[in-house]
Design a protein around this motif. Sequence first.
Motif, short mmCIF file in Angstrom:
data_model
loop_
_atom_site.label_atom_id
_atom_site.label_comp_id
_atom_site.label_asym_id
_atom_site.label_seq_id
_atom_site.Cartn_x
_atom_site.Cartn_y
_atom_site.Cartn_z
N ALA A 1 33.53 -37.91 37.20
CA ALA A 1 34.56 -38.65 36.46
C ALA A 1 34.50 -40.14 36.79
O ALA A 1 34.15 -40.53 37.89
CB ALA A 1 35.94 -38.11 36.80
N HIS A 2 34.83 -40.93 35.80
CA HIS A 2 34.94 -42.38 36.01
C HIS A 2 36.43 -42.70 36.07
O HIS A 2 37.16 -42.42 35.14
CB HIS A 2 34.28 -43.14 34.87
N ILE A 3 36.84 -43.29 37.17
CA ILE A 3 38.26 -43.58 37.40
C ILE A 3 38.49 -45.08 37.26
O ILE A 3 37.80 -45.89 37.89
CB ILE A 3 38.69 -43.09 38.79
N LEU A 4 39.47 -45.45 36.44
CA LEU A 4 39.86 -46.83 36.27
C LEU A 4 41.15 -47.07 37.04
O LEU A 4 42.17 -46.44 36.76
CB LEU A 4 40.07 -47.14 34.78
N ASP A 5 41.10 -47.96 38.00
CA ASP A 5 42.28 -48.30 38.80
C ASP A 5 42.76 -49.68 38.35
O ASP A 5 42.17 -50.70 38.69
CB ASP A 5 41.92 -48.32 40.29
N ILE A 6 43.83 -49.68 37.55
CA ILE A 6 44.40 -50.93 37.07
C ILE A 6 45.47 -51.36 38.06
O ILE A 6 46.40 -50.63 38.34
CB ILE A 6 45.00 -50.76 35.65
N GLY A 7 45.30 -52.56 38.59
CA GLY A 7 46.18 -53.04 39.65
C GLY A 7 45.67 -52.57 41.00
O GLY A 7 46.43 -52.11 41.84
N CYS A 8 44.37 -52.66 41.20
CA CYS A 8 43.73 -52.07 42.39
C CYS A 8 43.95 -52.88 43.67
O CYS A 8 43.53 -52.43 44.74
CB CYS A 8 42.24 -51.89 42.15
N SER A 9 44.57 -54.02 43.58
CA SER A 9 44.85 -54.84 44.75
C SER A 9 43.58 -55.15 45.52
O SER A 9 42.67 -55.75 44.97
CB SER A 9 45.90 -54.17 45.63
N ASN A 10 43.48 -54.71 46.75
CA ASN A 10 42.33 -55.05 47.59
C ASN A 10 41.13 -54.13 47.36
O ASN A 10 40.10 -54.31 47.98
CB ASN A 10 42.73 -55.03 49.07
N GLY A 11 41.25 -53.14 46.50
CA GLY A 11 40.14 -52.27 46.15
C GLY A 11 39.82 -51.19 47.17
O GLY A 11 38.83 -50.48 47.03
N LYS A 12 40.66 -51.01 48.16
CA LYS A 12 40.36 -50.02 49.21
C LYS A 12 40.42 -48.59 48.69
O LYS A 12 39.65 -47.74 49.13
CB LYS A 12 41.28 -50.22 50.41
#
Length: 73
Positions: free
Chosen positions: A43-54
């Motif tokens: 799956a490809h997950i899109l994190d909108i508002g990922c902040s620092n990307g951790k």
Amino acid sequence: MSLVKNDANHEPIASVFNLLSSDAKLVIPVLEELMLKHLSKRAHILDIGCSNGKIVQQLQIRGYQTTGLDVSE
């Protein structure tokens, strides 16, 4: 490259969030229980508002394809 001009109030909030969410490894078990168990490992997950990307990094370690977007630098 920035497509959105940051709100002057956003950066202080982002800084506080980074302090509070410094251990993304604690978030992953919750995500696994709520949603990841329903997704394929491809799956490809899109994190909108990922902040620092951790969290995005932890998802990548687990084999997911990820994209993280955030207006903060």
